[in-house]
Design a protein around this motif. Structure first.
Motif, PDB file in Angstrom:
ATOM      1  N   GLY A   1       0.870  -1.334  -0.026  1.00 43.67           N
ATOM      2  CA  GLY A   1      -0.041   0.101   0.047  1.00 43.67           C
ATOM      3  C   GLY A   1       0.701   1.223  -0.048  1.00 43.67           C
ATOM      4  O   GLY A   1       1.986   1.307   0.808  1.00 43.67           O
ATOM      5  N   PHE A   2       0.497   2.250  -0.793  1.00 44.89           N
ATOM      6  CA  PHE A   2       1.289   3.500  -1.062  1.00 44.89           C
ATOM      7  C   PHE A   2       0.573   4.595  -0.499  1.00 44.89           C
ATOM      8  O   PHE A   2      -0.821   5.072  -1.053  1.00 44.89           O
ATOM      9  CB  PHE A   2       1.644   3.745  -2.403  1.00 44.89           C
ATOM     10  N   SER A   3       0.886   5.533   0.314  1.00 43.39           N
ATOM     11  CA  SER A   3       0.208   6.592   0.874  1.00 43.39           C
ATOM     12  C   SER A   3       1.104   7.606   0.765  1.00 43.39           C
ATOM     13  O   SER A   3       2.224   8.036   1.440  1.00 43.39           O
ATOM     14  CB  SER A   3      -0.216   6.308   2.404  1.00 43.39           C
ATOM     15  N   TRP A   4       0.348   8.980   0.290  1.00 45.06           N
ATOM     16  CA  TRP A   4       1.119  10.105   0.168  1.00 45.06           C
ATOM     17  C   TRP A   4       0.847  10.873   1.286  1.00 45.06           C
ATOM     18  O   TRP A   4      -0.377  10.949   1.731  1.00 45.06           O
ATOM     19  CB  TRP A   4       0.811  10.882  -1.072  1.00 45.06           C
ATOM     20  N   ARG A   5       1.600  11.519   2.042  1.00 48.05           N
ATOM     21  CA  ARG A   5       1.136  12.191   3.234  1.00 48.05           C
ATOM     22  C   ARG A   5       0.148  13.231   2.833  1.00 48.05           C
ATOM     23  O   ARG A   5      -0.526  13.866   3.596  1.00 48.05           O
ATOM     24  CB  ARG A   5       2.356  12.963   4.022  1.00 48.05           C
ATOM     25  N   ALA A   6       0.269  14.159   1.668  1.00 52.08           N
ATOM     26  CA  ALA A   6      -0.694  14.949   1.003  1.00 52.08           C
ATOM     27  C   ALA A   6      -0.867  14.435  -0.403  1.00 52.08           C
ATOM     28  O   ALA A   6       0.301  14.048  -0.926  1.00 52.08           O
ATOM     29  CB  ALA A   6      -0.149  16.207   1.322  1.00 52.08           C
ATOM     30  N   PRO A   7      -2.143  14.565  -0.937  1.00 51.99           N
ATOM     31  CA  PRO A   7      -2.219  14.396  -2.063  1.00 51.99           C
ATOM     32  C   PRO A   7      -1.496  14.998  -3.079  1.00 51.99           C
ATOM     33  O   PRO A   7      -1.224  16.236  -3.024  1.00 51.99           O
ATOM     34  CB  PRO A   7      -3.812  14.355  -2.453  1.00 51.99           C
ATOM     35  N   ALA A   8      -0.887  14.277  -4.215  1.00 49.09           N
ATOM     36  CA  ALA A   8       0.212  14.974  -4.950  1.00 49.09           C
ATOM     37  C   ALA A   8      -0.018  14.515  -6.410  1.00 49.09           C
ATOM     38  O   ALA A   8      -0.294  13.483  -6.847  1.00 49.09           O
ATOM     39  CB  ALA A   8       1.641  14.696  -4.407  1.00 49.09           C
ATOM     40  N   PHE A   9       0.148  15.557  -7.325  1.00 47.32           N
ATOM     41  CA  PHE A   9      -0.012  15.071  -8.797  1.00 47.32           C
ATOM     42  C   PHE A   9       1.391  14.526  -9.237  1.00 47.32           C
ATOM     43  O   PHE A   9       2.425  14.968  -8.917  1.00 47.32           O
ATOM     44  CB  PHE A   9      -0.220  16.536  -9.484  1.00 47.32           C
ATOM     45  N   VAL A  10       1.287  13.502  -9.905  1.00 50.27           N
ATOM     46  CA  VAL A  10       2.539  12.677 -10.355  1.00 50.27           C
ATOM     47  C   VAL A  10       2.133  12.499 -12.055  1.00 50.27           C
ATOM     48  O   VAL A  10       1.000  12.153 -12.531  1.00 50.27           O
ATOM     49  CB  VAL A  10       2.810  11.379  -9.672  1.00 50.27           C
ATOM     50  N   ASP A  11       3.183  12.139 -12.659  1.00 48.99           N
ATOM     51  CA  ASP A  11       3.087  11.668 -14.046  1.00 48.99           C
ATOM     52  C   ASP A  11       4.372  10.891 -14.283  1.00 48.99           C
ATOM     53  O   ASP A  11       5.405  11.105 -14.357  1.00 48.99           O
ATOM     54  CB  ASP A  11       3.332  13.033 -15.027  1.00 48.99           C
TER      55      ASP A  11
END
Length: 317
Positions: free
Chosen positions: A35-45
């Motif tokens: 499971g992967f959790s970003w501490r704050a939602p982030a835009f990735v490409d």
């Protein structure tokens, strides 16, 4: 699947990512989860890197979720990646996602043949069926990762009940290919199982969605990709992985990913592999379980600093 930050996109901020893995007692044969959790939602490409497994990427984020694109086919949300999908990209605002890797024989038991989906990328709903949205909602509502892993394990067990596995000869061929890191000959594999080369290729392709020869190429590429990510120079990687020369390695990397060996060497999730999927990396170290610790920092070639300061934690809530 592994990923690389896109050259013209937004590379993930891996310092803000936590990685959760199931406790040993919750693990299932032929299935590995993280499971992967970003501490704050982030835009990735990201450009995704092929892996010798069928991969479920279940987006548990709020909003529209990930946009994925493979060979001109695209969609939103959760998706399933077959064996050797080619040039694949994923982009979007990410908060949490569950990644499940399935050995091809296990994938066949879950979804029916061909397990490798013919190398395609499909929406999770198209592969799982009409209750896919309910599955995603149940996982999203479960809360802590231990609960999510338990929910996922229960759902996966239910789907494999009374399902026929692949032929023993096909399973043996896959295991031997994986164990040899792709350095096998199809004629030799056919002799081992007592089939003709033609019959082995036909049955293997029908059940796993890939030919034995391409499977060997995929496994060999995966080994080479991890060596590149560990900081070994391409010439050394080519020699140690069984390629004729560095140009041969370059062609294979390009064929499987659309990327150069240099780009694959910078794939952040290849370093995460040793945390989330211990043993998948030929250059990885052993990992203790049940404790939070940083992911291994890969050694970059002299003068390179692309990985400086990157860390990730194993979340054992």
């Amino acid at each position: 699947m592994s990923s690389t930050g896109a050259p013209n996109g937004v590379a993930p901020d891996w310092s803000s990512v936590r990685v959760a893995v199931p406790r040993p007692s919750a693990r299932l044969p032929g299935i590995s989860m993280a499971g992967f959790s970003w501490r704050a939602p982030a835009f990735v490409d990201m450009a995704m890197v092929a892996h010798p497994s069928v991969t479920l990427l279940i987006d548990l984020s709020e909003g529209d979720g990930l946009l994925y694109d493979a060979r001109g086919r695209h969609g939103y949300g959760s998706f399933v990646i077959g064996l050797a999908p080619g040039d694949l990209r994923a982009a979007g605002r990410v908060g949490e996602c569950l990644q499940i890797r399935l050995e091809p024989g296990t994938a066949a038991a879950l979804f029916g043949p061909p397990a490798g989906l013919g190398g395609t990328v499909e929406s999770f709903a198209d592969v799982w069926g009409r209750d896919a949205e309910r599955v995603r909602d149940e996982l999203h509502a479960a809360g802590p990762w231990d609960e999510r892993f338990a929910v996922a394990a229960r759902l996966l067990r239910r789907r494999t009940t009374d399902r026929h596995p692949v032929d023993p000869e096909v399973a043996h061929t896959w295991r031997t290919t994986l164990g040899s890191r792709g350095r096998v000959r199809v004629d030799g594999l056919a002799d081992e199982v007592g089939w003709s080369r033609k019959r082995l290729s036909a049955r293997f392709h029908a059940q796993l969605g890939i030919t034995p020869k391409r499977a060997a190429r995929l496994v060999r590429f995966d080994h080479a990709a991890h060596l590149l990510a560990a900081g070994l120079p391409p010439a050394t990687v080519a020699s140690e992985s069984g390629y004729v020369d560095q140009s041969h390695l370059h062609r294979e990397v390009k064929a499987f990913t659309g990327l150069t060996p240099t780009a694959v060497a910078g794939a952040p999730w290849l370093a995460i592999d040793d945390v989330a999927w211990p043993g998948s990396s030929p250059a990885g170290s052993t990992r203790s379980t049940g404790a939070v610790r940083p992911a291994p920092r890969r050694m970059a070639p002299p003068g390179a600093a692309w990985n400086r300061g990157w860390t990730a934690d194993t979340d054992t809530r």
